[in-house]
Design a protein around this motif. Structure first.
Motif, PDB file in Angstrom:
ATOM      1  N   ARG A   1     124.002 -24.794  34.352  1.00 26.36           N
ATOM      2  CA  ARG A   1     125.029 -25.294  35.270  1.00 26.36           C
ATOM      3  C   ARG A   1     124.388 -26.088  36.397  1.00 26.36           C
ATOM      4  N   GLU A   2     125.147 -27.039  36.906  1.00 26.74           N
ATOM      5  CA  GLU A   2     124.676 -27.863  38.016  1.00 26.74           C
ATOM      6  C   GLU A   2     124.987 -27.185  39.341  1.00 26.74           C
ATOM      7  N   ILE A   3     123.973 -27.075  40.175  1.00 20.51           N
ATOM      8  CA  ILE A   3     124.155 -26.618  41.549  1.00 20.51           C
ATOM      9  C   ILE A   3     123.920 -27.826  42.444  1.00 20.51           C
ATOM     10  N   ASP A   4     124.894 -28.140  43.286  1.00 21.58           N
ATOM     11  CA  ASP A   4     124.821 -29.374  44.077  1.00 21.58           C
ATOM     12  C   ASP A   4     125.121 -29.066  45.538  1.00 21.58           C
ATOM     13  N   GLY A   5     124.515 -29.894  46.411  1.00 18.09           N
ATOM     14  CA  GLY A   5     124.794 -29.800  47.844  1.00 18.09           C
ATOM     15  C   GLY A   5     124.336 -28.500  48.472  1.00 18.09           C
ATOM     16  N   VAL A   6     123.166 -28.019  48.073  1.00 19.11           N
ATOM     17  CA  VAL A   6     122.674 -26.735  48.587  1.00 19.11           C
ATOM     18  C   VAL A   6     122.225 -26.886  50.043  1.00 19.11           C
ATOM     19  N   ARG A   7     122.618 -25.919  50.864  1.00 20.17           N
ATOM     20  CA  ARG A   7     122.157 -25.827  52.249  1.00 20.17           C
ATOM     21  C   ARG A   7     121.657 -24.407  52.496  1.00 20.17           C
ATOM     22  N   LEU A   8     120.450 -24.319  53.039  1.00 21.82           N
ATOM     23  CA  LEU A   8     119.856 -23.021  53.357  1.00 21.82           C
ATOM     24  C   LEU A   8     119.442 -23.009  54.817  1.00 21.82           C
ATOM     25  N   ARG A   9     119.651 -21.882  55.468  1.00 23.16           N
ATOM     26  CA  ARG A   9     119.158 -21.691  56.835  1.00 23.16           C
ATOM     27  C   ARG A   9     118.194 -20.516  56.843  1.00 23.16           C
ATOM     28  N   PHE A  10     117.005 -20.750  57.406  1.00 20.35           N
ATOM     29  CA  PHE A  10     115.931 -19.759  57.424  1.00 20.35           C
ATOM     30  C   PHE A  10     115.707 -19.227  58.834  1.00 20.35           C
ATOM     31  N   GLU A  11     115.504 -17.940  58.915  1.00 18.94           N
ATOM     32  CA  GLU A  11     115.037 -17.296  60.141  1.00 18.94           C
ATOM     33  C   GLU A  11     113.920 -16.332  59.766  1.00 18.94           C
ATOM     34  N   ASP A  12     112.774 -16.495  60.403  1.00 13.78           N
ATOM     35  CA  ASP A  12     111.605 -15.648  60.122  1.00 13.78           C
ATOM     36  C   ASP A  12     111.299 -15.600  58.626  1.00 13.78           C
ATOM     37  N   GLY A  13     111.444 -16.747  57.985  1.00  7.66           N
ATOM     38  CA  GLY A  13     111.101 -16.887  56.576  1.00  7.66           C
ATOM     39  C   GLY A  13     112.220 -16.618  55.607  1.00  7.66           C
ATOM     40  N   ARG A  14     113.257 -15.898  56.034  1.00  3.71           N
ATOM     41  CA  ARG A  14     114.287 -15.428  55.118  1.00  3.71           C
ATOM     42  C   ARG A  14     115.519 -16.329  55.147  1.00  3.71           C
ATOM     43  N   VAL A  15     116.135 -16.535  53.982  1.00  8.33           N
ATOM     44  CA  VAL A  15     117.414 -17.240  53.922  1.00  8.33           C
ATOM     45  C   VAL A  15     118.487 -16.323  54.493  1.00  8.33           C
ATOM     46  N   VAL A  16     119.044 -16.721  55.628  1.00  4.80           N
ATOM     47  CA  VAL A  16     120.062 -15.892  56.288  1.00  4.80           C
ATOM     48  C   VAL A  16     121.467 -16.420  56.069  1.00  4.80           C
ATOM     49  N   SER A  17     121.608 -17.680  55.655  1.00  4.35           N
ATOM     50  CA  SER A  17     122.910 -18.197  55.259  1.00  4.35           C
ATOM     51  C   SER A  17     122.696 -19.317  54.245  1.00  4.35           C
TER      52      SER A  17
ATOM     53  N   SER B   1     124.937 -22.193  51.340  1.00  3.07           N
ATOM     54  CA  SER B   1     126.164 -22.734  50.772  1.00  3.07           C
ATOM     55  C   SER B   1     125.793 -23.767  49.717  1.00  3.07           C
ATOM     56  N   ALA B   2     126.749 -24.086  48.883  1.00  2.00           N
ATOM     57  CA  ALA B   2     126.588 -25.158  47.896  1.00  2.00           C
ATOM     58  C   ALA B   2     127.945 -25.770  47.651  1.00  2.00           C
ATOM     59  N   GLU B   3     127.964 -27.061  47.404  1.00  2.00           N
ATOM     60  CA  GLU B   3     129.213 -27.755  47.144  1.00  2.00           C
ATOM     61  C   GLU B   3     129.718 -27.471  45.734  1.00  2.00           C
ATOM     62  N   ARG B   4     128.822 -27.096  44.855  1.00  2.00           N
ATOM     63  CA  ARG B   4     129.202 -26.804  43.480  1.00  2.00           C
ATOM     64  C   ARG B   4     128.408 -25.621  42.977  1.00  2.00           C
ATOM     65  N   ASN B   5     129.107 -24.647  42.356  1.00  2.00           N
ATOM     66  CA  ASN B   5     128.508 -23.444  41.778  1.00  2.00           C
ATOM     67  C   ASN B   5     127.746 -22.618  42.821  1.00  2.00           C
ATOM     68  N   GLU B   6     128.399 -22.409  43.953  1.00  2.00           N
ATOM     69  CA  GLU B   6     127.783 -21.594  45.007  1.00  2.00           C
ATOM     70  C   GLU B   6     127.533 -20.165  44.535  1.00  2.00           C
ATOM     71  N   GLU B   7     128.412 -19.651  43.662  1.00  2.00           N
ATOM     72  CA  GLU B   7     128.230 -18.269  43.200  1.00  2.00           C
ATOM     73  C   GLU B   7     126.954 -18.122  42.382  1.00  2.00           C
ATOM     74  N   LEU B   8     126.558 -19.177  41.686  1.00  2.00           N
ATOM     75  CA  LEU B   8     125.300 -19.129  40.943  1.00  2.00           C
ATOM     76  C   LEU B   8     124.124 -19.125  41.907  1.00  2.00           C
ATOM     77  N   LEU B   9     124.189 -19.931  42.956  1.00  2.00           N
ATOM     78  CA  LEU B   9     123.155 -19.910  43.991  1.00  2.00           C
ATOM     79  C   LEU B   9     123.064 -18.534  44.627  1.00  2.00           C
ATOM     80  N   THR B  10     124.200 -17.933  44.919  1.00  2.00           N
ATOM     81  CA  THR B  10     124.207 -16.586  45.503  1.00  2.00           C
ATOM     82  C   THR B  10     123.524 -15.592  44.572  1.00  2.00           C
ATOM     83  N   GLY B  11     123.815 -15.677  43.282  1.00  2.00           N
ATOM     84  CA  GLY B  11     123.184 -14.780  42.316  1.00  2.00           C
ATOM     85  C   GLY B  11     121.682 -14.937  42.284  1.00  2.00           C
ATOM     86  N   ILE B  12     121.190 -16.173  42.406  1.00  2.00           N
ATOM     87  CA  ILE B  12     119.749 -16.404  42.442  1.00  2.00           C
ATOM     88  C   ILE B  12     119.137 -15.761  43.674  1.00  2.00           C
TER      89      ILE B  12
END
Length: 360
Positions: free
Chosen positions: A236-252, A254-265
């Motif tokens: 599946r295509e994951i598009d428009g990914v945005r990640l925010r890092f604090e102290d190395g960790r992804v704390v928030s 989003s993705a414009e497409r297939n965000e649930e797959l990104l969340t699962g990863i």
């Protein structure tokens, strides 16, 4: 057989892996890459090596994942990997979306079960390459012939010259403490790399090569990244990914497409929310985006970052190696309104390095 297939096999054997007499070699390719398997067997015969051919099928892999109630480490596969000297693996296949209906949590569970087996394989000499298929050509928006030319032109680069070109960036990064990456209004991220090692990928473990990569210090990543080029993962295509890092960790995220797959990863394990790799693309022969990460991450004018496992050889003594069952690369286009800074000094602006003509 296309003569370029034999050349591909010889580059794998001679440049990428150094196959020699007595080596036990595992060749794991899809059916569509059978010509490359045949050529690799000829090359192994010429050099006195001992090949074993594994036919990888995404259809079979999907069927197993969807049918199984759970997963255990396959001891027989681990035994094969322990006894093997060289691995050659090619991506390809008839359907790039074959595993699109495997649940993210199933992929995560499978990857966790396979983590130690994968680590065993990565401890050996290995080469991951690509083979041109009509399905990949279609995904890239190219004719089959044009895609074949694209792949084999990228594979048959002058790797000695590429190594020398990339060595200039390796020298910069290996003396560095901090890297800052900015692109447009949405990407501004810093990370420390002090004590870790930048490696020169010139077509050995990855073929094609064409990047310089290292590992961030695990807890040092700060800021936000907009990965403005898409990726294909698990069909599946994951598009428009945005990640925010604090102290190395992804704390928030989003993705414009297939965000649930990104969340699962990101929810695979604790390490999948940390960066394991920073890579900088330097292969000018790869001049277009094709939805094939093996090629796309090597493009000039790009940076990629991978959530998940770090390559141990990039992590210096005293620094923590990020461990995860995942390793997912995502790409930032650096061709416009972008800079890479190393310890406060701009080393790349709008895709052009400080050691290249045209840097301003």
């Amino acid at each position: 057989m296309d003569a370029r297939v034999r050349e591909h096999a010889e580059i794998i054997a001679d440049h990428s892996t150094g196959i020699e007499s007595g080596d036990d070699v595992v060749i794991q390719l899809p059916t569509e890459a059978e010509d490359l398997a045949v050529a690799l067997h000829e090359v192994c015969g010429d050099r006195g090596a001992n090949p074993v051919y594994l036919n990888y099928s995404k259809r079979a892999d999907r069927a197993f994942k969807r049918a199984a109630d759970g997963f255990e480490e396959p001891a027989h596969r681990r035994a094969l990997y322990e006894e093997t000297d060289v691995f050659v693996i090619a991506r390809g296949g008839a359907n790039v979306t074959e595993d699109a209906d495997v649940a993210p949590e199933t992929n995560a569970a499978y990857n966790r079960a396979m983590e130690d087996v994968k680590r065993e394989r990565l401890s050996k000499t290995w080469c991951l390459t690509g083979y041109p298929t009509p399905a990949q050509a279609q995904l890239a928006g190219m004719s089959t012939e044009a895609y074949e030319n694209f792949v084999w032109d990228a594979v048959s680069l002058d790797w000695d010259a590429q190594r020398e070109f990339q060595a200039q960036l390796v020298d910069i990064l290996n003396d560095a403490d901090e890297v800052r990456i900015r692109s447009g209004d949405d990407t501004d991220v810093t990370m420390r790399i002090a004590g870790n090692e930048a490696l020169n990928d010139h077509g050995e473990a990855n073929l094609p090569g064409g990047e310089v990569f290292t590992a961030p210090v695990r807890d040092s990543v700060q800021g936000e990244v907009h990965f403005d080029l898409p990726l294909y993962r698990y069909g599946r295509e994951i598009d428009g990914v945005r990640l925010r890092f604090e102290d190395g960790r992804v704390v928030s995220h989003s993705a414009e497409r297939n965000e649930e797959l990104l969340t699962g990863i990101l929810d695979t394990d604790e390490g999948s929310r940390y960066l394991g790799e920073l890579g900088i693309g330097m292969n000018r022969q790869i001049d277009r985006f094709t939805y094939n990460m093996l090629f796309d991450e090597k493009m000039g004018d790009t940076v990629h970052m991978a959530v998940g496992s770090a390559y141990p050889e990039t992590v210096g003594e005293g620094n923590e190696t990020n461990e995860s069952a995942e390793h997912v690369d995502m790409i930032v286009d650096m061709s416009e309104d972008s800079t890479i800074e190393v310890d406060g000094e701009v080393v790349q602006r709008d895709g052009t390095f400080v050691f290249e003509d045209g840097f301003r």
